[in-house]
Write an enzyme that holds these catalytic residues in place. Structure first.
Site, short mmCIF file in Angstrom:
data_model
loop_
_atom_site.label_atom_id
_atom_site.label_comp_id
_atom_site.label_asym_id
_atom_site.label_seq_id
_atom_site.Cartn_x
_atom_site.Cartn_y
_atom_site.Cartn_z
N ASP A 137 -0.37 5.18 0.82
CA ASP A 137 -0.67 6.13 1.90
C ASP A 137 -0.77 5.43 3.24
O ASP A 137 -1.58 4.51 3.42
CB ASP A 137 -1.98 6.87 1.60
CG ASP A 137 -1.86 7.84 0.46
OD1 ASP A 137 -0.96 8.70 0.51
OD2 ASP A 137 -2.66 7.76 -0.49
N ASP A 168 0.85 -1.19 0.00
CA ASP A 168 0.00 0.00 0.00
C ASP A 168 0.89 1.25 0.00
O ASP A 168 2.08 1.17 0.35
CB ASP A 168 -0.90 -0.04 1.23
CG ASP A 168 -1.76 1.20 1.37
OD1 ASP A 168 -2.47 1.54 0.41
OD2 ASP A 168 -1.70 1.84 2.44
N ASP A 225 -1.99 -0.59 5.81
CA ASP A 225 -2.28 0.04 7.10
C ASP A 225 -3.76 0.03 7.46
O ASP A 225 -4.12 0.51 8.53
CB ASP A 225 -1.77 1.49 7.12
CG ASP A 225 -2.61 2.40 6.23
OD1 ASP A 225 -2.74 2.10 5.02
OD2 ASP A 225 -3.14 3.42 6.73
#
Length: 268
Positions: free
Chosen positions: A15, A13, A209
């Protein structure tokens, strides 16, 4: 537990995992260097549709990475692939920034503000009230409705910002409509990338996240998962997560992933 050493591909991922704002998060550059040294395929998977593919590559490059175009797959790409698979191919009312519109037209899709066939809702950081009103009227008229992803917020150094999930909630209240979601957590996004790489789900590793997108997608696709606590999720959140959203491992950051497997990472 899956380790970096036995993975045939790593899906990462952006961001809250690789970047926060414009800066690389702890361990991110060292992890990418490690994968490149061992010739392990890497693909960045992002739901963020606030910019074009070229702009994403530039953003990663500015943070110290050297991404190749085939190392990036966005929810915008997944939406384009979905629409190109339709017959006949629909024209689009796109709620998205100019860079994303360029990606759509470069892929052969038609942006039609007057008489579109489908509404596509993306992370539009240029959104105006006039476009909100036009979108509401198209949804009230019953047009098919697609969202690139469901993230309610986007991580930012100054605090979370409204993302597509917030827009979805607004149109749900105003129009009583919910979209078909294309990006994470839908497993089709990860299957598309793994098929291109020729890697079985069990041989990859997804690192992200967000429990409800990154980890849920990995679990649905049968891909081992690692959650890092540098973005949208806290350790307390993990303890309350349903089984479908529980990662195989939880680490403070990408730095800890390298530390666990190879000792302290190289200085950033």
């Amino acid at each position: 537990m899956a380790t970096l050493q036995d993975r045939r591909a790593v899906l990462l991922d952006i961001d809250g995992t690789t970047l926060l704002g414009t800066g690389a998060l702890p361990g991110a550059r060292a992890l990418v260097d490690d994968l490149r040294e061992r010739s392990v395929p890497l693909v960045w998977l992002t739901n963020n549709t606030s910019r074009s593919r070229d702009a994403w590559c530039a953003r990663l490059a500015d943070a110290g990475f050297d991404p190749r175009p085939d190392e990036l797959y966005t929810a915008g790409d997944a939406t384009i692939d979905f629409l190109k698979g339709k017959d006949p191919r629909p024209s689009v009312w796109l709620v998205g920034p100019p860079g994303l519109a360029d990606d759509f037209t470069s892929a052969g899709l038609v942006i039609d503000d007057a008489h579109p066939d489908v509404v596509v809702l993306a992370y539009d950081t240029t959104l105006t009230y006039d476009r909100i009103a036009r979108t509401a009227h198209l949804l009230q008229a019953g047009l098919p409705y697609i969202a690139t992803h469901p993230d309610p917020t986007c991580p930012d150094p100054d605090g979370p910002l409204p993302d597509v999930g917030s827009f979805i909630a607004m149109f749900d209240v105003a129009c009583g409509r919910r979209p078909t979601v294309i990006g994470k957590p839908e497993p089709a996004m990860i299957h598309q990338v793994l098929a291109r790489l020729g890697v079985a789900p069990g041989d990859a590793l997804m690192i992200g996240d967000r429990l409800a997108t990154d980890i849920r997608m990995a679990n649905s696709a049968g891909v081992p998962s690692c959650l890092v606590l540098t973005g949208a999720t806290s350790a307390e959140d993990v303890g309350h997560a349903p089984a479908a959203d529980r990662p195989d491992q939880v680490l403070a950051s990408l730095r800890d992933l390298l530390f666990r497997e190879r000792g302290p990472p190289r200085p950033l």
